[in-house]
Enzyme design. Structure first.
Site, short mmCIF file in Angstrom:
data_model
loop_
_atom_site.label_atom_id
_atom_site.label_comp_id
_atom_site.label_asym_id
_atom_site.label_seq_id
_atom_site.Cartn_x
_atom_site.Cartn_y
_atom_site.Cartn_z
N HIS A 152 0.81 -1.23 0.00
CA HIS A 152 0.00 0.00 0.00
C HIS A 152 0.84 1.28 0.00
O HIS A 152 0.30 2.37 -0.09
CB HIS A 152 -0.92 0.04 1.23
CG HIS A 152 -0.20 0.40 2.49
ND1 HIS A 152 0.48 -0.52 3.24
CD2 HIS A 152 -0.04 1.59 3.14
CE1 HIS A 152 1.02 0.07 4.29
NE2 HIS A 152 0.73 1.35 4.25
C1 UD1 Z 1 -2.08 5.80 5.23
C2 UD1 Z 1 -0.81 6.43 5.79
C3 UD1 Z 1 0.29 5.40 5.82
C4 UD1 Z 1 -0.14 4.15 6.57
C5 UD1 Z 1 -1.44 3.64 5.99
C6 UD1 Z 1 -1.97 2.50 6.83
C7 UD1 Z 1 -0.52 8.82 5.30
C8 UD1 Z 1 0.20 9.81 4.45
N1 UD1 Z 1 -0.35 7.54 4.95
O1 UD1 Z 1 -1.79 5.41 3.90
O2 UD1 Z 1 1.42 5.95 6.50
O3 UD1 Z 1 0.85 3.17 6.41
O4 UD1 Z 1 -2.42 4.69 6.02
O5 UD1 Z 1 -2.87 1.69 6.12
O6 UD1 Z 1 -1.20 9.17 6.22
N2 UD1 Z 1 -9.05 4.36 0.73
C9 UD1 Z 1 -10.29 3.77 0.65
N3 UD1 Z 1 -10.93 3.48 1.81
C10 UD1 Z 1 -10.42 3.76 3.04
C11 UD1 Z 1 -9.17 4.37 3.10
C12 UD1 Z 1 -8.48 4.66 1.94
O7 UD1 Z 1 -10.80 3.49 -0.43
O8 UD1 Z 1 -11.08 3.44 4.06
C13 UD1 Z 1 -8.31 4.63 -0.55
C14 UD1 Z 1 -8.62 6.00 -1.13
O9 UD1 Z 1 -8.60 5.88 -2.51
C15 UD1 Z 1 -7.41 6.82 -0.70
C16 UD1 Z 1 -6.29 5.78 -0.69
O10 UD1 Z 1 -6.91 4.57 -0.28
O11 UD1 Z 1 -7.15 7.89 -1.54
C17 UD1 Z 1 -5.15 6.13 0.24
O12 UD1 Z 1 -5.63 6.36 1.56
P1 UD1 Z 1 -4.82 7.32 2.55
O13 UD1 Z 1 -5.44 7.26 3.89
O14 UD1 Z 1 -4.63 8.66 1.94
O15 UD1 Z 1 -3.39 6.68 2.57
P2 UD1 Z 1 -2.96 5.18 2.87
O16 UD1 Z 1 -2.32 4.60 1.66
O17 UD1 Z 1 -4.09 4.42 3.48
N1 UDP Z 2 -3.67 -5.46 8.98
C1 UDP Z 2 -4.94 -5.97 9.20
N2 UDP Z 2 -5.66 -6.42 8.12
C2 UDP Z 2 -5.16 -6.39 6.85
C3 UDP Z 2 -3.86 -5.87 6.65
C4 UDP Z 2 -3.14 -5.40 7.73
O1 UDP Z 2 -5.41 -6.02 10.33
O2 UDP Z 2 -5.87 -6.81 5.92
C5 UDP Z 2 -2.90 -4.98 10.14
C6 UDP Z 2 -1.50 -5.52 10.26
O3 UDP Z 2 -1.52 -6.77 10.93
C7 UDP Z 2 -0.82 -4.43 11.07
C8 UDP Z 2 -1.47 -3.19 10.57
O4 UDP Z 2 -2.69 -3.60 9.96
O5 UDP Z 2 -1.10 -4.56 12.45
C9 UDP Z 2 -0.54 -2.55 9.58
O6 UDP Z 2 -1.21 -1.57 8.90
P1 UDP Z 2 -0.73 -1.03 7.50
O7 UDP Z 2 0.14 -2.02 6.82
O8 UDP Z 2 -1.96 -0.60 6.82
O9 UDP Z 2 0.08 0.27 7.91
P2 UDP Z 2 1.57 0.56 8.34
O10 UDP Z 2 1.91 -0.31 9.49
O11 UDP Z 2 2.44 0.34 7.14
O12 UDP Z 2 1.54 2.01 8.69
#
Ligand code: UD1
Ligand code: UDP
Length: 357
Positions: A206
């Site tokens: 992601h």
């Molecule tokens: C965010 C964090 C990242 C973290 C991750 C955990 C920032 C800059 N990034 O990244 O550090 O590792 O969360 O998962 O804060 N979207 C959906 N549904 C949702 C959420 C997101 O469809 O419930 C889609 C949308 O298209 C959105 C994209 O995912 O634009 C990215 O979501 P966003 O929260 O901006 O960043 P993450 O990649 O989730």
């Molecule tokens: N995780 C989860 N379900 C999923 C994928 C990840 O519960 O389908 C959990 C994972 O075990 C970890 C956390 O989400 O505890 C990590 O989140 P993510 O990878 O989205 O973010 P990051 O840690 O890179 O910020």
């Protein structure tokens, strides 16, 4: 004492689950959900499964560009803080919700507590690196998961209010893995997916650096997964879903099983029973390490440098051949697991103790 805690993204719900439980009876905690993650399987499922208190506020900010998302959070969090007048604002990790919470509080002179302080990738192009560096520099209490994090802060001249507590994610794995294993409904995940413990690999993708390469980047990664002898199960983050589906459609990969994101209990079961994890996630690298599952990190660097010791975690570029080589020929050394660098599983209590004191 009154604390306002800001959460918004999946890993923050998991961290808040253990810290909020530790606050119970010791301080008044008000949870604010920025709404950064909002799909049921990215948000509600964690509050329900992990029994996290219902947020008093959901700011409904949703997705957007960095400026729009962070800016909207900043304005809305400020309103909440002016209304609630807390003694402390608590933030987790390095997302846009973290920075917005810390900045909103700091501007109106409410002290900030940062859990997971001091992590560095030294790659300032990462939005997360910007968020964590800025948050650390405006925090009053910096709770570091490791000694490396303390040392990183010290190099930047940040020493006041710094303590090493251990990692709250270790607390959460120790607590919830047992609960997951004892839950027959959750244990059905293997049957539902048609997989056998230790005979599949688990992957997540992601990170912005992964998806900004578009379809060709995802195809390259999937070409590697296609060559591995065990099936690769991918609970796909919504950011990557569209590209992943296109890649499967275009190339007809047969060794890749895309599934919806799963709840934390199922994720712990999937991780602990995988023969290998391949990921660009921060949290999952550590969870693999805690559960002694070898991990290939699909990134140029990691903040969690302790996990690299003995080959338990190995960095790979996003090139097909590199991923295949690392995935097939990495054999971690069990003897390399010396002293636990992530604490004793009681980081949450230590954080609460410092704040209450
Ligand atoms: C965010 C964090 C990242 C973290 C991750 C955990 C920032 C800059 N990034 O990244 O550090 O590792 O969360 O998962 O804060 N979207 C959906 N549904 C949702 C959420 C997101 O469809 O419930 C889609 C949308 O298209 C959105 C994209 O995912 O634009 C990215 O979501 P966003 O929260 O901006 O960043 P993450 O990649 O989730
Ligand atoms: N995780 C989860 N379900 C999923 C994928 C990840 O519960 O389908 C959990 C994972 O075990 C970890 C956390 O989400 O505890 C990590 O989140 P993510 O990878 O989205 O973010 P990051 O840690 O890179 O910020």
């Amino acid at each position: 004492m009154k604390i306002v805690t800001i959460v918004g993204a999946r890993p923050q719900f998991i961290k808040a689950a253990v810290v909020s439980a530790a606050f119970s009876g010791k301080a008044e905690e008000i949870l604010v959900h920025t709404g950064q993650h909002y799909d049921r399987n990215m948000s509600d499922v964690f509050f329900e499964e992990l029994r996290i208190p219902h947020p008093k506020y959901n700011l409904g900010v949703g997705s957007g560009t960095h400026g729009h998302q962070t800016g909207e959070m900043l304005a809305k969090i400020e309103d909440v803080l002016l209304e609630e007048k807390p003694d402390v604002v608590l933030v987790y990790g390095d997302t846009n919700s973290t920075l917005a919470g810390a900045l909103a509080a700091s501007k109106i002179h409410i002290p900030v507590a940062h859990v997971e302080a001091g992590l560095r990738s030294y790659n300032m192009r990462m939005p997360e690196e910007q968020n964590r560096v800025l948050t650390d520099h405006i925090s009053r209490w910096l709770f570091c998961p490791t000694q490396t994090a303390v040392d990183n802060l010290s190099k930047e001249g940040v020493v006041d209010g710094v303590s090493v507590t251990g990692d709250v994610m270790l607390d959460s794995v120790l607590h919830f893995l047992k609960i997951a294993r004892e839950n027959p409904e959750k244990c059905k995940i293997f049957e539902t997916l048609g997989i056998t413990p230790k005979q599949y690999r688990l992957a997540t993708l992601h990170r912005a650096e992964t998806t900004e390469g578009g379809l060709p980047a995802v195809v390259k990664i999937f070409r590697a997964f296609e060559q591995l002898p065990q099936r690769v199960v991918i609970p796909i983050h919504p950011r990557t879903r569209g590209l992943a589906e296109q890649a499967l459609q275009q190339e007809g990969f047969r060794n890749i099983q895309l599934i919806d994101p799963v709840g934390y209990l199922e994720m712990l079961l999937l991780t602990s029973n995988a023969c290998q994890v391949l990921t660009d996630s921060g949290g999952l690298q550590k969870e693999s390490w805690f559960m002694e599952v070898p991990c290939i990190t699909l990134r140029g660097e990691t903040e969690w440098v302790e996990t690299l010791e003995g080959g338990w975690n190995v960095l790979s570029t996003l090139e097909t051949e590199d991923i295949v080589q690392k995935a097939l020929y990495t054999h971690p050394n069990p003897a390399a697991r010396g002293k636990m660098p992530f604490g004793d599983g009681h980081a949450s209590e230590k954080i609460v103790e410092v704040l209450v004191r």
